[in-house]
Design a protein around this motif. Structure first.
Motif, mmCIF file in Angstrom:
data_model
loop_
_atom_site.group_PDB
_atom_site.id
_atom_site.type_symbol
_atom_site.label_atom_id
_atom_site.label_comp_id
_atom_site.label_asym_id
_atom_site.label_seq_id
_atom_site.Cartn_x
_atom_site.Cartn_y
_atom_site.Cartn_z
ATOM 1 N N VAL A 28 0.882 -1.140 -0.024
ATOM 2 C CA VAL A 28 -0.086 -0.083 0.050
ATOM 3 C C VAL A 28 0.999 1.384 -0.046
ATOM 4 N N LEU A 29 1.947 1.015 0.659
ATOM 5 C CA LEU A 29 2.814 2.369 0.772
ATOM 6 C C LEU A 29 3.437 2.701 -0.591
ATOM 7 N N ALA A 30 3.741 1.551 -1.388
ATOM 8 C CA ALA A 30 4.274 1.766 -2.743
ATOM 9 C C ALA A 30 3.212 2.486 -3.765
ATOM 10 N N CYS A 31 1.824 1.754 -3.301
ATOM 11 C CA CYS A 31 0.808 2.341 -4.034
ATOM 12 C C CYS A 31 0.713 3.768 -3.941
ATOM 13 N N GLN A 32 0.637 4.157 -2.721
ATOM 14 C CA GLN A 32 0.520 5.549 -2.490
ATOM 15 C C GLN A 32 1.546 6.319 -3.035
ATOM 16 N N ALA A 33 2.950 5.765 -3.031
ATOM 17 C CA ALA A 33 3.981 6.694 -3.724
ATOM 18 C C ALA A 33 3.896 6.895 -5.062
ATOM 19 N N VAL A 34 3.348 5.907 -5.690
ATOM 20 C CA VAL A 34 3.025 5.877 -7.222
ATOM 21 C C VAL A 34 1.758 7.106 -7.434
ATOM 22 N N ALA A 35 0.812 6.971 -6.710
ATOM 23 C CA ALA A 35 -0.274 7.754 -6.931
ATOM 24 C C ALA A 35 0.144 9.191 -6.494
ATOM 25 N N GLY A 36 0.747 9.356 -5.336
ATOM 26 C CA GLY A 36 1.182 10.769 -4.915
ATOM 27 C C GLY A 36 1.974 11.252 -5.840
ATOM 28 N N HIS A 37 2.905 10.675 -6.589
ATOM 29 C CA HIS A 37 3.944 10.991 -7.495
ATOM 30 C C HIS A 37 3.274 11.667 -8.549
ATOM 31 N N ALA A 38 2.247 10.910 -9.206
ATOM 32 C CA ALA A 38 1.293 11.381 -10.103
ATOM 33 C C ALA A 38 0.640 12.836 -9.949
ATOM 34 N N GLU A 39 -0.006 12.787 -8.914
ATOM 35 C CA GLU A 39 -0.839 13.752 -8.588
ATOM 36 C C GLU A 39 -0.066 15.041 -8.343
ATOM 37 N N PHE A 40 1.138 14.650 -7.623
ATOM 38 C CA PHE A 40 2.240 15.631 -7.313
ATOM 39 C C PHE A 40 2.730 16.582 -8.708
ATOM 40 N N ASN A 41 3.191 15.719 -9.687
ATOM 41 C CA ASN A 41 3.496 16.242 -10.705
ATOM 42 C C ASN A 41 2.559 16.526 -11.879
#
Length: 231
Positions: A28-41
């Motif tokens: 879940v932490l890895a999935c959060q990182a991927v989603a957060g990265h996309a949203e941030f960019n």
């Protein structure tokens, strides 16, 4: 007599609860990182700024504050629950002690000092500061983890907030200035209220509802009034 399992299989069986949740946490932490990265960019592009690479995002204050603000609320939940259940009870809930056992209980009931058993932890059988410390070690560690994660959230939150301030051509704030901002307390309180609601719901619903085989539930046939009984 052995159960026919190899040492490795016994290890996985004997620690399956911790391993399952630990692995799920990492996924879940890895999935959060991927989603957060996309949203941030996406937001960086809207602001006309250069997007971050994935490794850069993982070391950014934006990712750190999103993670730590959830960690501190979880540790707060367990810290309050551990200490609260020493003196507070709920008749009919398996999450509560029996109503006549409020308080820290006697040394006999807690298997401390002269009442320690051969398999009791070593410090439980002492009669000095070690027993005092060990008798409160779980709550103390949970409280310490809460404070540390709260500090991590406030520090990383300050950095993330100031990044946003600079992007908007506004002055950054100090750590002390950030912890009194609506942004900080909005992030904090929305997590605290959800954790407290979840605990209250678990305590009350477990009075009337059952989950066969779970130690968090009373036995299916237990009375609604039965307190401190686990399945």
């Amino acid at each position: 007599m052995t159960d026919g399992r190899t040492p490795r299989r016994r290890f996985w069986r004997d620690n399956s609860l911790t391993l399952a949740f630990g692995i799920a946490f990492l996924v879940v932490l890895a999935c959060q990182a991927v989603a957060g990265h996309a949203e941030f960019n996406e937001q960086m592009t809207v602001d006309g700024l250069q997007p971050l690479s994935f490794p850069e995002y993982l070391t950014s204050s934006d990712f750190a504050v999103d993670v730590t603000e959830n960690w501190q609320s979880e540790f707060l939940q367990f810290f309050l629950y551990i200490f609260g259940t020493v003196h507070l009870v709920q008749r009919g809930s398996p999450e509560s002690k029996e109503v006549h056992k409020t308080g820290p209980e006697s040394e006999r009931e807690q298997r401390m000092g002269d009442h320690a058993r051969p398999d009791s932890p070593r410090w439980a059988g002492t009669k000095d500061w070690r027993q005092t410390l060990y008798a409160r070690s779980l709550g103390t560690v949970m409280g310490t983890l809460f404070v540390l994660s709260w500090l991590a959230q406030s520090i990383t939150g300050t950095a993330a907030y100031n990044d946003q301030q600079l992007r908007q051509l506004e002055d950054p704030v100090s750590w002390g200035g950030y912890v009194v901002t609506p942004d900080f307390w909005n992030r904090t309180l929305q997590n605290w209220q959800s954790e407290l609601l979840a605990v209250a719901a678990m305590v009350v619903l477990s009075i009337y509802l059952r989950q066969r085989g779970s130690p968090e539930s009373k036995p299916v046939g237990a009375s609604h009034a039965a307190t401190g009984v686990e399945g």
